[in-house]
Design an enzyme around this catalytic site. Structure first.
Site, short mmCIF file in Angstrom:
data_model
loop_
_atom_site.label_atom_id
_atom_site.label_comp_id
_atom_site.label_asym_id
_atom_site.label_seq_id
_atom_site.Cartn_x
_atom_site.Cartn_y
_atom_site.Cartn_z
N HIS A 95 -6.98 2.01 0.51
CA HIS A 95 -7.32 0.86 -0.34
C HIS A 95 -8.82 0.53 -0.33
O HIS A 95 -9.21 -0.63 -0.31
CB HIS A 95 -6.51 -0.36 0.08
CG HIS A 95 -5.04 -0.24 -0.16
ND1 HIS A 95 -4.51 0.54 -1.17
CD2 HIS A 95 -3.98 -0.78 0.49
CE1 HIS A 95 -3.19 0.46 -1.15
NE2 HIS A 95 -2.83 -0.33 -0.14
N HIS A 165 -1.91 -5.51 -5.53
CA HIS A 165 -1.02 -5.31 -4.38
C HIS A 165 -0.11 -6.53 -4.17
O HIS A 165 0.12 -6.95 -3.02
CB HIS A 165 -1.85 -5.04 -3.12
CG HIS A 165 -1.14 -4.21 -2.09
ND1 HIS A 165 -0.01 -4.64 -1.44
CD2 HIS A 165 -1.42 -2.98 -1.59
CE1 HIS A 165 0.37 -3.73 -0.57
NE2 HIS A 165 -0.46 -2.70 -0.65
N GLU A 279 2.96 -0.89 -7.07
CA GLU A 279 1.52 -0.74 -7.30
C GLU A 279 1.30 0.35 -8.35
O GLU A 279 1.34 1.52 -8.05
CB GLU A 279 0.81 -0.39 -6.00
CG GLU A 279 1.06 -1.38 -4.87
CD GLU A 279 0.80 -0.77 -3.51
OE1 GLU A 279 -0.33 -0.27 -3.29
OE2 GLU A 279 1.73 -0.76 -2.68
#
Length: 313
Positions: A95, A165, A279
């Site tokens: 991420h 997210h 996601e």
């Protein structure tokens, strides 16, 4: 309104959007979707204070980047040059690294009663990524749906994979093991022990990953889903007690379905399977797997991506 102040002195704003029976609160920190109410029921996991987001969050509601999901060994090669990224998930970069977009204060560039746009400039070399990148995300409520629109531009070749997210629980509480999920995907991406795709696009038929026919989250595989699906169609989630339904449509080629099995009630306010993530994104580790759809963004190109969450019931 002011939500809080970071140790750096930066102020974090909280904006409330509403349209029809939807109401959302969005933070400038991490471009976080803090709450999303459907007829008064909050269907996403959020935290009450800025301090909680600094210390107790697992990317709750945040926009993650530059690269959502994992890049193997925290490195990739682009145009013959190797770039190294912070490693923050076993041997991988996850991420965007240790200081990703989820930990930045985004600028609110436009806001109305039902929509807002946040922008962020990421300098060349940020978390190891090349090029100065300017990114934006727009949240728009349209009565029964929330739409997220992303854009980005760069002044040098880079890689980019933005996603939101949010963790969804359509009941507003309890666990999601009884939520019934349908994913329009004939293939998924098997992963190794470090959750890096093997490179194969494997058929879902005959496996616990077959959601072409709706199944409850907890019906198979102990609900331990954290995998990317190769989308051929839309995604639907039904909470059978309330009858509330969420349909997800996207321009992205994949969706990471995470059932929240690793949530830890000691580290966050939420325990395992308190909510699930969908996601929408390009595939994990795409910069190292040229057979996957490209995530390269070059000067003069404009990155665009859209995802809509529509609710009934």
């Amino acid at each position: 309104m002011i939500f809080g102040t970071l140790p750096s002195g930066e102020t974090v704003e909280r904006h409330v959007l509403s349209a029809g029976r939807l109401r959302a609160s969005v933070l400038s920190y991490g471009a976080i979707l803090q709450t999303l109410e459907v007829s008064g029921v909050n269907v996403v996991l959020g935290l009450p204070t800025l301090e909680d987001y600094l210390t107790r969050s697992r990317y709750f509601g945040a926009v993650v980047g530059r690269y959502g999901n994992r890049i193997a060994d925290g490195r990739f090669t682009l145009d013959g040059v190797e770039y190294r990224l912070p490693v923050n998930n076993g041997p991988n970069s996850l991420h965007g690294g240790t200081d990703g977009f989820d930990r930045r204060v985004w600028a609110v560039s436009d806001a109305t009663d039902s929509s807002m746009t946040l922008t962020l400039t990421s300098p060349d070399g940020d978390q190891g990524y090349p090029g100065t990148l300017t990114a934006s995300v727009t949240y728009t409520l349209t009565g029964d749906a929330l739409r997220l629109d992303y854009t980005a531009e760069t002044d040098a070749p880079t890689v980019l994979n933005l996603t939101n997210h949010s963790y969804f629980n359509l009941a507003g509480g309890g666990d999601v093991l009884g939520h019934v999920v349908r994913i329009g995907a004939e293939h998924y991406l098997p992963v190794d022990d470090d959750k890096i795709p093997t490179g194969e696009l494997a058929p879902v038929k005959g496996t616990p990953f077959d959601f072409t026919v709706p199944h409850a989250v907890g019906a198979r595989f102990d609900g331990a889903y954290d995998h990317c699906f190769v989308l051929d169609g839309d995604i639907t989630v039904v909470e059978p007690v309330s009858g509330r339904t969420m349909e997800v449509t996207t321009t992205e080629p994949g969706v990471q379905f995470y059932a929240g099995g690793m949530l830890d009630a000691d580290a966050t306010p939420y325990g395992p399977f308190a909510a699930l993530c969908l996601e929408t994104q390009h595939f994990p580790d795409s910069p190292n797997q040229p057979q996957f759809p490209s995530t390269v963004l070059r000067p003069g190109e404009r990155y665009t991506s859209s995802t809509t969450y529509a609710f009934t019931g």
